[in-house]
Scaffold this motif. Structure first.
Motif, PDB file in Angstrom:
ATOM      1  N   UNK F  62       0.881  -1.168   0.000  1.00 54.58           N
ATOM      2  CA  UNK F  62       0.000   0.000   0.000  1.00 54.58           C
ATOM      3  C   UNK F  62       0.916   1.214   0.000  1.00 54.58           C
ATOM      4  N   UNK F  63       0.892   1.982  -1.061  1.00 46.13           N
ATOM      5  CA  UNK F  63       1.865   3.076  -1.190  1.00 46.13           C
ATOM      6  C   UNK F  63       1.200   4.454  -1.214  1.00 46.13           C
ATOM      7  N   UNK F  64       1.960   5.436  -0.781  1.00 44.11           N
ATOM      8  CA  UNK F  64       1.563   6.840  -0.918  1.00 44.11           C
ATOM      9  C   UNK F  64       2.460   7.480  -1.962  1.00 44.11           C
ATOM     10  N   UNK F  65       1.889   8.390  -2.748  1.00 50.41           N
ATOM     11  CA  UNK F  65       2.670   9.036  -3.813  1.00 50.41           C
ATOM     12  C   UNK F  65       2.110  10.435  -4.069  1.00 50.41           C
ATOM     13  N   UNK F  88       7.347   6.871  -5.336  1.00 55.52           N
ATOM     14  CA  UNK F  88       6.651   6.422  -4.132  1.00 55.52           C
ATOM     15  C   UNK F  88       7.275   7.088  -2.905  1.00 55.52           C
ATOM     16  N   UNK F  89       6.439   7.750  -2.113  1.00 56.01           N
ATOM     17  CA  UNK F  89       6.920   8.386  -0.884  1.00 56.01           C
ATOM     18  C   UNK F  89       7.271   7.328   0.174  1.00 56.01           C
ATOM     19  N   UNK F  90       6.420   6.295   0.266  1.00 60.13           N
ATOM     20  CA  UNK F  90       6.658   5.252   1.248  1.00 60.13           C
ATOM     21  C   UNK F  90       5.479   4.294   1.284  1.00 60.13           C
TER      22      UNK F  90
ATOM     23  N   UNK G   7       6.653   3.421   6.208  1.00 60.21           N
ATOM     24  CA  UNK G   7       8.060   3.192   5.874  1.00 60.21           C
ATOM     25  C   UNK G   7       8.430   4.087   4.685  1.00 60.21           C
ATOM     26  N   UNK G   8       9.219   5.135   4.905  1.00 62.45           N
ATOM     27  CA  UNK G   8       9.620   5.986   3.778  1.00 62.45           C
ATOM     28  C   UNK G   8      10.407   5.201   2.734  1.00 62.45           C
ATOM     29  N   UNK G   9      10.272   5.593   1.495  1.00 63.18           N
ATOM     30  CA  UNK G   9      10.920   4.924   0.368  1.00 63.18           C
ATOM     31  C   UNK G   9      12.300   5.530   0.086  1.00 63.18           C
ATOM     32  N   UNK G  47      13.798   5.953   5.572  1.00 58.97           N
ATOM     33  CA  UNK G  47      13.938   4.940   4.534  1.00 58.97           C
ATOM     34  C   UNK G  47      15.264   4.209   4.669  1.00 58.97           C
ATOM     35  N   UNK G  48      15.491   3.240   3.788  1.00 62.57           N
ATOM     36  CA  UNK G  48      16.738   2.473   3.888  1.00 62.57           C
ATOM     37  C   UNK G  48      17.889   3.118   3.117  1.00 62.57           C
ATOM     38  N   UNK G  49      17.578   4.219   2.427  1.00 66.76           N
ATOM     39  CA  UNK G  49      18.612   4.893   1.656  1.00 66.76           C
ATOM     40  C   UNK G  49      18.910   4.147   0.367  1.00 66.76           C
ATOM     41  N   UNK G  50      19.698   4.771  -0.484  1.00 68.90           N
ATOM     42  CA  UNK G  50      20.133   4.119  -1.712  1.00 68.90           C
ATOM     43  C   UNK G  50      21.652   4.068  -1.674  1.00 68.90           C
TER      44      UNK G  50
END
Lengths: 92, 92, 92, 92, 92, 92, 92
Positions: F62-65, F88-90, G7-9, G47-50
């Motif tokens: 389930x994503x927010x964007x 995707x924000x998260x 969870x931030x992307x 987020x987990x970073x890139x």
């Protein structure tokens, strides 16, 4: 140089600008808007840098930077500038 | 070449521009705004460069650069230009 | 090809443009502004290149380049063009 | 395909455009400005490419390219186009 | 899917767009300008890709792409689109 | 979550937006243009990613964007959004 | 600091802005539009970073950021800001 508990992020540095002269030689008080923005300051905190952008200045360094560099940041009543390490022209 | 205690940051260099002629051949004094901006100068200080952008000129090099290169910097009453190493066209 | 003691910086090259024809076939002298800017020249000096941008032309190469490539540079009374190696279309 | 002694620089290629039809089917001569610019040509010379941008077409390849690709170049009375290898859409 | 002897360059692909409906359900013929541009097509040829940009679709794939993707290319009387591999949204 | 046989290309993902409320609490039907565009959705298909841009969300997330992320895509009568993984924000 | 299951992307972080003062010292209630947007907040999720952009702040960090950083995100009735790790000026 003020004490400050602020850790700049990535390749940012925190600079305390040198105070601008508030009187002319003849003692005339310069109104705030007429004072030239200082371009000289002291580094008070540095980030850890990134792989691509290491921080090359140290706390205590007297630095010169462009007139429009950085963002003003008020910490404990003192005005600082937060800027990127690469905004620094060099150290005196 | 002036002495200067300034360490340019990253790939920057400090250049002392060659003095522009202030008299014409016939002795007429040229007002300041009419003097052509010099594009020739002496390197007086160099940064340590970055991994991607090493500094390729040395202190003492006579360099040519573009009319709009660099930022003016006043140090101890002398006017210098602080610019990136890659702003230099070449050395004489 | 003129002699010149100028070392281009990084991936720059110094080019002496081919002289534009100053007379038409019928002997009419063309005023300066009507002469088409030459796009052909001789490489007279080359920089050492950078890791990403090696210099691929040699001193003495006859090169073609775009009408608006490079910056004019006067050295010892001769007009040259200082340009990037990649501004060169190719060699004749 | 014409013979030409020109070596394109870096990832550039030299293309001889296919001649545009100068008559319509009914024999009407088309004035120069009404002719559609050809987008098909023959590769007559190729550069050596760069590390990042290898040349992928060969001399003799019949290529298609965009209407506004390349720069016109006159060599020995023939009109060519000098373009980047990546301007080529593909080969016929 | 048409046969075509065209080799796209680098990371380009050749797509044959799906025919747009020329009649509405009630049999009204839609004039050409009113037809919605198709965004669905069949890959008919693919380039070899580059190091950075491999081609990820195969000949025969039914692909969806943006309304303004690619350049129209006429080969043997058929209209194709030549586009970059990354212009493809995905495969059906 | 709908079933869909569509494989997004590279680092793209296919998202089924959450249905916007079509009635207010008091039962008033909201006309289509007044409905706020949903910014929440379910990932229904993901691409394989590229070397530089791996896909970090999974089918079913389930994503927010952002309000303007992605391109609308109609598949089998259902409206989806095709967007880049980094839009995707998260995930909730 | 609120609890939040989001969870931030990639290199994004979720920040809960510090509440802006709603009364002046003399007790005057400030209307919403006159309140200065806070630039200080608490990191509530990272987020987990890139590979290129690791996340350098931790949950619980008190961060300063620019006035226009991030996008507002409402989760469970609370207003958050979702921003990139590099939008953070530093930590208090």
């Amino acid at each position: 140089m003020s004490k400050v508990s602020f850790k700049p992020n990535e390749d940012r540095i925190l600079v305390e600008p040198a105070a601008a002269e508030e009187k002319t030689a003849s003692g005339i008080i310069i109104p705030d808007t007429a004072k030239e923005k200082p371009q000289e300051g002291i580094v008070v905190a540095v980030g850890e840098g990134t792989t691509d952008k290491p921080v090359t200045v140290k706390v205590g360094d007297k630095v010169l930077y462009g007139k429009y560099s950085g963002t003003e940041l008020s910490l404990g009543g003192t005005e600082y500038l937060i800027m990127r390490n690469s905004d620094v022209f060099g150290t005196l």
